[in-house]
Design a protein around this motif. Structure first.
Motif, PDB file in Angstrom:
ATOM      1  N   GLY A   1       0.806  -1.214   0.000  1.00  0.00           N
ATOM      2  CA  GLY A   1       0.000   0.000   0.000  1.00  0.00           C
ATOM      3  C   GLY A   1       0.836   1.259   0.000  1.00  0.00           C
ATOM      4  N   VAL A   2       1.892   1.281   0.798  1.00  0.00           N
ATOM      5  CA  VAL A   2       2.766   2.446   0.871  1.00  0.00           C
ATOM      6  C   VAL A   2       3.435   2.697  -0.480  1.00  0.00           C
ATOM      7  CG1 VAL A   2       4.885   3.329   1.915  1.00  0.00           C
ATOM      8  CG2 VAL A   2       3.133   2.272   3.349  1.00  0.00           C
ATOM      9  N   ALA A   3       3.935   1.618  -1.101  1.00  0.00           N
ATOM     10  CA  ALA A   3       4.585   1.756  -2.406  1.00  0.00           C
ATOM     11  C   ALA A   3       3.630   2.300  -3.452  1.00  0.00           C
ATOM     12  CB  ALA A   3       5.150   0.405  -2.843  1.00  0.00           C
ATOM     13  N   GLY A   4       2.390   1.802  -3.446  1.00  0.00           N
ATOM     14  CA  GLY A   4       1.421   2.258  -4.434  1.00  0.00           C
ATOM     15  C   GLY A   4       0.994   3.692  -4.241  1.00  0.00           C
ATOM     16  N   CYS A   5       0.878   4.117  -2.991  1.00  0.00           N
ATOM     17  CA  CYS A   5       0.525   5.510  -2.734  1.00  0.00           C
ATOM     18  C   CYS A   5       1.603   6.432  -3.286  1.00  0.00           C
ATOM     19  CB  CYS A   5       0.346   5.732  -1.245  1.00  0.00           C
ATOM     20  SG  CYS A   5      -0.192   7.394  -0.806  1.00  0.00           S
ATOM     21  N   ALA A   6       2.851   6.031  -3.146  1.00  0.00           N
ATOM     22  CA  ALA A   6       3.957   6.858  -3.635  1.00  0.00           C
ATOM     23  C   ALA A   6       4.074   6.809  -5.142  1.00  0.00           C
ATOM     24  CB  ALA A   6       5.267   6.411  -2.995  1.00  0.00           C
ATOM     25  N   ALA A   7       3.969   5.606  -5.739  1.00  0.00           N
ATOM     26  CA  ALA A   7       4.361   5.489  -7.148  1.00  0.00           C
ATOM     27  C   ALA A   7       3.635   4.391  -7.907  1.00  0.00           C
ATOM     28  CB  ALA A   7       5.871   5.279  -7.239  1.00  0.00           C
ATOM     29  N   ALA A   8       2.341   4.162  -7.636  1.00  0.00           N
ATOM     30  CA  ALA A   8       1.570   3.285  -8.514  1.00  0.00           C
ATOM     31  C   ALA A   8       1.589   3.886  -9.917  1.00  0.00           C
ATOM     32  CB  ALA A   8       0.138   3.141  -8.015  1.00  0.00           C
ATOM     33  N   THR A   9       1.680   3.036 -10.932  1.00  0.00           N
ATOM     34  CA  THR A   9       1.873   3.502 -12.299  1.00  0.00           C
ATOM     35  C   THR A   9       0.715   4.383 -12.762  1.00  0.00           C
ATOM     36  OG1 THR A   9       3.051   1.452 -12.769  1.00  0.00           O
ATOM     37  CG2 THR A   9       2.382   2.782 -14.661  1.00  0.00           C
ATOM     38  N   ILE A  10       1.043   5.522 -13.293  1.00  0.00           N
ATOM     39  CA  ILE A  10       0.039   6.456 -13.795  1.00  0.00           C
ATOM     40  C   ILE A  10      -0.234   6.181 -15.272  1.00  0.00           C
ATOM     41  CG2 ILE A  10       1.719   8.246 -14.443  1.00  0.00           C
ATOM     42  CD1 ILE A  10      -0.285  10.350 -13.457  1.00  0.00           C
ATOM     43  N   ASP A  11      -1.486   6.395 -15.671  1.00  0.00           N
ATOM     44  CA  ASP A  11      -1.879   6.306 -17.084  1.00  0.00           C
ATOM     45  C   ASP A  11      -1.665   4.923 -17.686  1.00  0.00           C
ATOM     46  OD1 ASP A  11      -3.148   8.622 -17.882  1.00  0.00           O
ATOM     47  OD2 ASP A  11      -1.296   9.692 -18.322  1.00  0.00           O
ATOM     48  N   ASN A  12      -1.860   3.880 -16.891  1.00  0.00           N
ATOM     49  CA  ASN A  12      -1.785   2.528 -17.449  1.00  0.00           C
ATOM     50  C   ASN A  12      -3.164   1.891 -17.581  1.00  0.00           C
ATOM     51  OD1 ASN A  12      -2.276   2.153 -14.731  1.00  0.00           O
ATOM     52  ND2 ASN A  12      -0.816   0.481 -14.468  1.00  0.00           N
TER      53      ASN A  12
END
Length: 504
Positions: free
Chosen positions: A205-216
């Motif tokens: 969850g922490v990783a995704g909040c920071a840098a989940a892939t945008i525009d995929n």
């Protein structure tokens, strides 16, 4: 020498993970000893039935790390000597060559408690955004609009930056993380291997909040949706973490290209070994951030309270302090921390609350700034986050809340929705063969000025001319790079404006 006992707890992405509700290990089985001269320590360990090993355990540490931290040791007390551990520690503290001895305590994590996702906000159907990603859950990500991150995305999505996530690992197969994971530098500091799979769920969850892939076209958009995620697992399968793992991970991240280090965990007392690692990473140019904690108290939490770590509290959509968030002078900035959508280790998504889900938004913001200004120092990134933040009033007074648009120096250029009939009518904007053509018609001949602005509000082109009847204004943007631009045509009767996307 003074004996220092330190305990650490992950400040999980929900309110339940407060330090007052976890169980501390009853006995000390491991100690951290700083011994610039280890001869006496090694002799005592051999004669007492103890075990000793280096603090630094990951492969190929840098020469600088070995020089600075090669004198730190892990001393293990076997079960049969637990009854006399205090006496053993007292003797160790008095040995020649020992600078200090501190505990390597563990804390067990508790299950997650979720907030009522409908009790805080109502999400409208549309927003006047300059940039809207195609991620399907984006309309539910209130925090991106509230902090104006959607404006910042016109300038930066974090490409080229690297965020080290020091946590419970990540779901390495998650659809919204897999493209951004830096598996070359992934490491497990609990088991000393490269298995960083998340069996707890917190780190995913922490990783995704920071840098989940945008525009995929999948899930959510992270703050820095094109930044690299360096997954560094600290915990065992039960969620226990140790000071030794934290120290190793900070040093490793600093030596392996991390631009930002996110630490969504905390402890109630300072820790000299951890502080030394933090200062090493800061000296290497890293930006570090950690949580304020979920205890609803005015008290420092470490590593967040260290001078070179930005401490992050949690705010809600009304710019109030989340009821669980710690507060006080050690909290540098607030970020959204209630009903924030994040990925789960099962491959899905859900909204959660806590200071540990607020913290990675600051790590992501640091990545956005660094991607836009790769020559900046960590101090410049820190200063920009603070000086660009909005001042909000919470129950404890005035504090700062992150504003990504201001941090990226993006100025809003408002479009005029309706124009008086006397203004020139712009019927079409076409981009053909590298030229931008404005088709117009006007009832009266008039002088005009055409101005072109980039997303920061800087004028990049201007020309004067005369309009009469109908025709085209042609602009050849030979010096422009690809991106979003705003135009304005000014006449004696007024102005018309809009925007276009230029692709070479």
């Amino acid at each position: 020498m003074k004996r220092v006992f330190v305990f650490a707890v992950l400040a999980l992405a929900s309110v339940a993970f407060a330090s007052g509700t976890v169980e501390e290990s009853a006995t000390i089985s491991e100690l951290i000893a700083k011994a610039p001269d280890a001869q006496a320590l090694e002799a005592f360990v051999d004669s007492s039935g103890l075990e000793i090993g280096p603090l630094i355990t990951y492969p190929n540490p840098s020469e600088e790390v070995l020089e600075l931290f090669g004198c730190y040791y892990i001393v293990t007390i076997p079960d049969e000597l637990q009854e006399v551990q205090n006496s053993l520690v007292d003797i160790m503290e008095e040995l020649d060559g020992i600078e200090y001895v501190e505990s390597n305590l563990r804390i067990q994590l508790e299950p997650e408690v979720e907030e009522d996702s409908e009790s805080y906000f109502f999400m409208p159907d549309s927003f006047p955004d300059p940039y809207t990603p195609n991620d399907p859950l984006y309309p539910q990500q209130w925090s991106k609009i509230h902090t104006e991150t959607d404006w910042a995305w016109n300038v930066s999505t974090g490409e080229g930056a690297s965020i080290a996530i020091l946590d419970t690992g990540v779901d390495t197969d998650h659809e919204d993380l897999i493209d951004n994971l830096d598996m070359e530098h992934a490491y497990n500091f609990c088991h000393n291997n490269t298995n960083v799979e998340d069996v707890i769920g917190h780190g995913t969850g922490v990783a995704g909040c920071a840098a989940a892939t945008i525009d995929n076209g999948k899930g959510i958009a992270g703050i820095a949706g094109n930044a690299a995620i360096m997954p560094l697992r600290l915990s065992d399968d039960q969620g226990n973490i140790y000071t030794s793992a934290t120290v190793n991970a900070i040093l490793y991240a600093a030596d392996n290209g991390a631009t930002a280090i996110n630490m969504s965990f905390g402890q109630n007392t300072s820790n000299p070994t951890e502080l030394s690692a933090v200062n090493y990473a800061w000296g290497k140019g890293c930006f570090l951030c950690s949580t304020a904690g979920n205890d609803d108290k005015n008290k420092p939490r470490y590593p967040g309270a260290y001078e070179n770590v930005m401490c992050v509290g949690a705010s809600d959509p009304s710019d109030s302090r989340c009821w669980f968030s710690n507060y006080g002078p050690t909290v540098n900035v607030y970020a959204p921390g209630v009903n924030v959508w994040r990925p789960t280790k099962e491959g899905g998504y859900k909204p959660v609350s806590g200071t540990s889900i607020a913290c990675p938004q600051i790590a992501g913001l640091a990545a956005l700034i660094w991607a836009a200004h790769p020559d900046w120092t960590n101090q410049q990134v820190w200063d920009k986050i603070i000086e660009s933040a909005d001042t909000i009033t919470i129950d404890k007074g005035k504090v700062l809340r992150m504003n990504a648009r201001k941090a990226l120096d993006v100025e809003k250029i408002e479009e005029i929705a309706e124009q008086p009939v006397t203004l020139p009518f712009i019927s079409a904007i076409q981009i053909q063969h590298g030229s931008v053509n404005f088709a117009y018609s006007t009832p009266d001949a008039t002088d005009y000025t055409l101005s072109i602005y980039d997303v920061s509000g800087r004028e990049v082109y201007a020309r004067d001319g005369q309009l009469a009847g109908s025709g085209e204004i042609t602009y050849n943007p030979v010096s422009l790079s690809e991106g979003v631009y705003f135009w304005r045509i000014s006449t004696e009767q007024g102005e018309v404006s809009g925007k276009f996307v230029y692709v070479k």
